[in-house]
Each structure stands twice: as C-alpha cells, then as structure tokens.
Design an enzyme around this catalytic site. Structure first.
Site, PDB file in Angstrom:
ATOM      1  N   ASP A  92       0.857  -1.175   0.000  1.00 58.91           N
ATOM      2  CA  ASP A  92       0.000   0.000   0.000  1.00 58.91           C
ATOM      3  C   ASP A  92       0.894   1.225   0.000  1.00 58.91           C
ATOM      4  OD1 ASP A  92      -0.911   0.485   3.489  1.00 58.91           O
ATOM      5  OD2 ASP A  92       0.995   0.237   2.501  1.00 58.91           O
ATOM      6  N   ASP A 267      -8.200  -7.366   0.476  1.00 65.20           N
ATOM      7  CA  ASP A 267      -7.225  -7.580   1.554  1.00 65.20           C
ATOM      8  C   ASP A 267      -7.911  -7.244   2.875  1.00 65.20           C
ATOM      9  OD1 ASP A 267      -6.765  -4.421   1.313  1.00 65.20           O
ATOM     10  OD2 ASP A 267      -5.888  -5.113   3.213  1.00 65.20           O
TER      11      ASP A 267
HETATM   12  C1  LIG Z   1      -3.945  -1.117   0.277  1.00 63.27           C
HETATM   13  C2  LIG Z   1      -3.658   0.158  -0.467  1.00 63.27           C
HETATM   14  O1  LIG Z   1      -4.060   1.256   0.412  1.00 63.27           O
HETATM   15  C3  LIG Z   1      -3.640   2.501   0.096  1.00 63.27           C
HETATM   16  O2  LIG Z   1      -2.558   2.699  -0.398  1.00 63.27           O
HETATM   17  N1  LIG Z   1      -4.543   3.499   0.403  1.00 63.27           N
HETATM   18  C4  LIG Z   1      -5.753   3.203   0.965  1.00 63.27           C
HETATM   19  N2  LIG Z   1      -5.836   2.160   1.814  1.00 63.27           N
HETATM   20  C5  LIG Z   1      -7.069   1.875   2.391  1.00 63.27           C
HETATM   21  C6  LIG Z   1      -7.130   0.857   3.330  1.00 63.27           C
HETATM   22  C7  LIG Z   1      -8.361   0.579   3.921  1.00 63.27           C
HETATM   23  N3  LIG Z   1      -8.697  -0.318   4.894  1.00 63.27           N
HETATM   24  C8  LIG Z   1     -10.015  -0.127   5.110  1.00 63.27           C
HETATM   25  N4  LIG Z   1     -10.755  -0.805   6.016  1.00 63.27           N
HETATM   26  C9  LIG Z   1     -10.108  -1.769   6.886  1.00 63.27           C
HETATM   27  N5  LIG Z   1     -10.548   0.844   4.318  1.00 63.27           N
HETATM   28  C10 LIG Z   1      -9.524   1.313   3.566  1.00 63.27           C
HETATM   29  C11 LIG Z   1      -9.454   2.333   2.630  1.00 63.27           C
HETATM   30  C12 LIG Z   1      -8.213   2.623   2.039  1.00 63.27           C
HETATM   31  C13 LIG Z   1      -8.068   3.710   1.108  1.00 63.27           C
HETATM   32  O3  LIG Z   1      -9.042   4.412   0.770  1.00 63.27           O
HETATM   33  N6  LIG Z   1      -6.828   3.977   0.611  1.00 63.27           N
END
Ligand SMILES: CCOC(=O)Nc1nc2cc3nc(NC)[nH]c3cc2c(=O)[nH]1
Length: 371
Positions: A92, A267
C-alpha cells in the site's frame, strides 16, 4: 500500458473470475491477499501462508518505512528476499496507515507529513517518495498510488477535495512510476458515498491510465449496507478489462457481496486478527473457541481445508490452547482462518465459472446466519 495481462475466464452477472499474470506468478481472481503488515503475516511462516493457497500478500509501506526502513530492506535484497516470499506482493502507499496510525499528520497538496507512532520521528510522504519506497526499495510487484481518503461521514465538499487531490496524486505517481514493465501501478477511486464523485474519480483515473483500479474510502465505518449501496455502482465505473480491488474488505459476507458486484481483489487483517483473539471462521459463521461447548469436541474445524490447523487439530485442543493463552492457539487459528478465506475465494471462482454465483451467494448468506 498494461504491464500485467488480466484474463477474464468467465463472468456470471457482474461477477468475474480470471487470472492476473505477473512475473512472480499468477494471481487467481477473485483473490484474497493476506496482510503482511511489517513483513510478516502475523503468527505465520511464509510456508504456512503458501499452504493456504494464497497467490499474493500485502505489505504496508508505513510500517516498513518506519521499521526497519525501506533503505535497509533494499540493502538486504528487497522485501521478497527479506521475508522469503517469492510470489507476488502488493504494497500500500502508506496514506491510509498514516491517517489511521500516526498521531500527528498534516496533508498538503505536496505531501503528507507525519510523526512515527513508534518514536515520534518526523516523516514526509510525497507521491514520488511513495513510489520510490514501494517500487525501488521494497521492490513490490503491485504498487498503490498515494491517496487521500476522508473518514465517513464526510462533507461532500471535503470528499470532493480529497478525491480530486487523490487524482492529481495519481498523475504524479504515474509520472514517477514511468514505463516499468515488470511492476504494476494501481489507482485508487475515492469519492465517499457520493455517486457523482465516484464517477468523476473513475473518469479522472481512467484518463491517466493504470494497470488496476482500487475502490478506496470504504470499510471505514459506514457499515455493510452502505458499503453495498456504493458497490452497486462503483465497480462498474472502473475499466472492465482491468482488476478491481476493494481495500480493507472484509468479513466473508462482505467479500461474497462484493464479488457478486464485480470486485476481483481483497485484503483484510480479519483472518489473522480474529485468529489471535480465538475466533475461527467457518462455512456456518464464526466460532469463538473460548466457548465451553468446544471443551471436549474432538472434531477438527474443517477437514475439507488443506492445512493441518483446519484438518488435524480437535476443537477441544484449540479450545484448551486459547483458554491457556498459548501462542500455538494464535498460530493455528490464524492459519485456519487464512486458509478458510482462500477456500471461500476458490469456491467463488468455481461458482462463477459454472455460472452459479447467484445460488452460491444465497446459500452462503443463509449458512452464515444459521449458527
Ligand atoms: C492497500 C492500499 O491502500 C492505500 O494505499 N490506500 C488506501 N488504503 C485503504 C485501506 C483501507 N482499509 C479499510 N478498512 C479496513 N478501508 C480502507 C481504505 C483505504 C483507502 O481508501 N486507501
């Protein structure tokens, strides 16, 4: 442009099943990515993770850049070699973790500045730095753009501003990523629960052009129904020929409902986090192994799941380990849960290929309730 071929083998309504091919291996979709936060899927060896059938796992930029630092991982040969996982890794961009973990964070057009939750040290993440960490230092196969998400419920103007900044950051990530062929760059759709903002986000990102498109800004407290309402339209706004990834989701029922609406990748920390707290996920819903009803239950959790945590250990033994606070209890339940999530994805891939996803969805929901 498409660095990784994505072959859709079959569709059933909005649901799709296929293969995302990467230089480090194929990813069967719908796919679930176990979360390897700090270079480890908590409590499991990479051999145990591989035995679950996982084709890809997730690494967190925020955690690894703070400890052991991305530069050290690079000096040690990159994340795959460091953690001995030679299959695909998606990292991420760090944005979400900064917003949710760091006490102090400041977002400007240029960057996100934050203090480490470990030692209070100050760090700056720009779109360019996030790409450098993920693609050059960690060496991940699928790189996520840096995005700005707002917690729900959000004022429409605030959600619009964050969505447009995320699209501008997406362009900067695309430019910094350059013309790499062996790695892929995914965009992140934002826009909260507003259909017009979600559409605008999808159009802006499609114009820039990415190898895959994530749906961000959900699973942040809006609840299952509100999430499904957004998923009734958001996946269809994204290019049909590229993978669609719903971040941070979720409970098995959430994943089934999202696959039904056209999502390909997921994930979530749920399998390992709930395993550490004594919970086992099954086709009939979650079991709390602390419950006395398991004290002399000699049956395994699920003999159809091909890992020994599911097939060989009695629930009585797991109950004992959990009650005793034994580390092995956390290991076995985490291992079973990740294997259960992989079995769930495998059953949906088969259901879509055999055009019976509607029946699968109905039967699954009924069984999860009937506990
Ligand atoms: C996995 C890639 O994530 C990112 O780089 N940005 C991002 N990550 C999120 C992780 C999240 N986890 C949850 N719930 C457990 N909601 C999420 C939203 C994002 C997001 O908008 N943007």
């Amino acid at each position: 442009m498409a660095a990784f071929p994505f072959t859709i083998a079959a569709t059933d309504g909005k649901a799709r099943t296929g293969v995302l091919s990467t230089p480090r291996g194929d990813i069967r979709t719908p796919a679930f990515m176990p979360v390897g936060t700090a270079g480890t899927v908590k409590a499991l060896t990479v051999e145990q993770v591989a035995a679950t059938g996982a084709d890809i796992l997730l690494g967190n930029t925020y955690h690894l850049m703070l400890r052991p630092t991305a530069e050290r991982v690079r000096r040690l040969g990159g994340l795959h070699r460091f953690m001995r996982w030679e299959k695909p890794i998606l990292t991420d961009s760090g944005g979400f973790q900064v917003m949710s973990l760091s006490q102090i964070s400041k977002v400007t057009e240029d960057s996100v500045t934050f203090q480490s939750h470990l030692d209070g040290s100050r760090h700056v993440l720009t779109p360019e730095r996030s790409i450098e960490i993920q693609a050059d230092l960690l060496g991940s196969d699928i790189v996520m753009q840096l995005d700005e998400l707002v917690a729900l419920p959000a004022e429409r103007d605030r959600a619009a501003e964050a969505m447009r900044r995320s699209a501008r950051w997406g362009q900067r990530c695309r430019d910094a990523f350059g013309a790499r062929e062996a790695q892929a760059l995914f965009a992140i759709q934002q826009g909260g629960t507003d259909e017009a903002l979600r559409a605008e986000s999808a159009e802006r990102l499609r114009e820039i052009g990415f190898d895959g498109y994530a749906i961000g800004g959900l699973a942040v407290g809006e609840g299952h129904e509100a999430m499904c309402e957004v998923l009734d339209y958001a996946p269809g706004m994204l290019p049909a020929e590229r993978p669609r990834y719903l971040m941070g989701v979720g409970k098995p029922i959430d994943i089934v409902e999202a696959v039904y609406r056209g999502v390909d990748m997921f994930d979530c920390v749920l399998p390992t986090r709930s395993g550490r707290h004594g919970q086992a996920w099954t086709w009939d819903g979650p079991l709390n192994l602390k419950n006395a009803r398991f004290a002399e239950d000699e049956e395994p959790l699920d003999p159809t799941i091909p890992v020994s945590a599911s097939r060989d250990y009695s629930k009585a033994y797991l109950h004992h380990l959990v009650k005793a606070g034994e580390i092995l209890g956390q290991v076995l339940l985490s291992w079973h849960n990740v294997a259960f999530f992989q079995a769930l994805m495998g059953e949906m891939r088969a259901a879509i290929a055999e055009r019976r996803m509607e029946a699968f969805r109905r039967d699954f929901a009924a069984r999860q309730k009937a506990r």
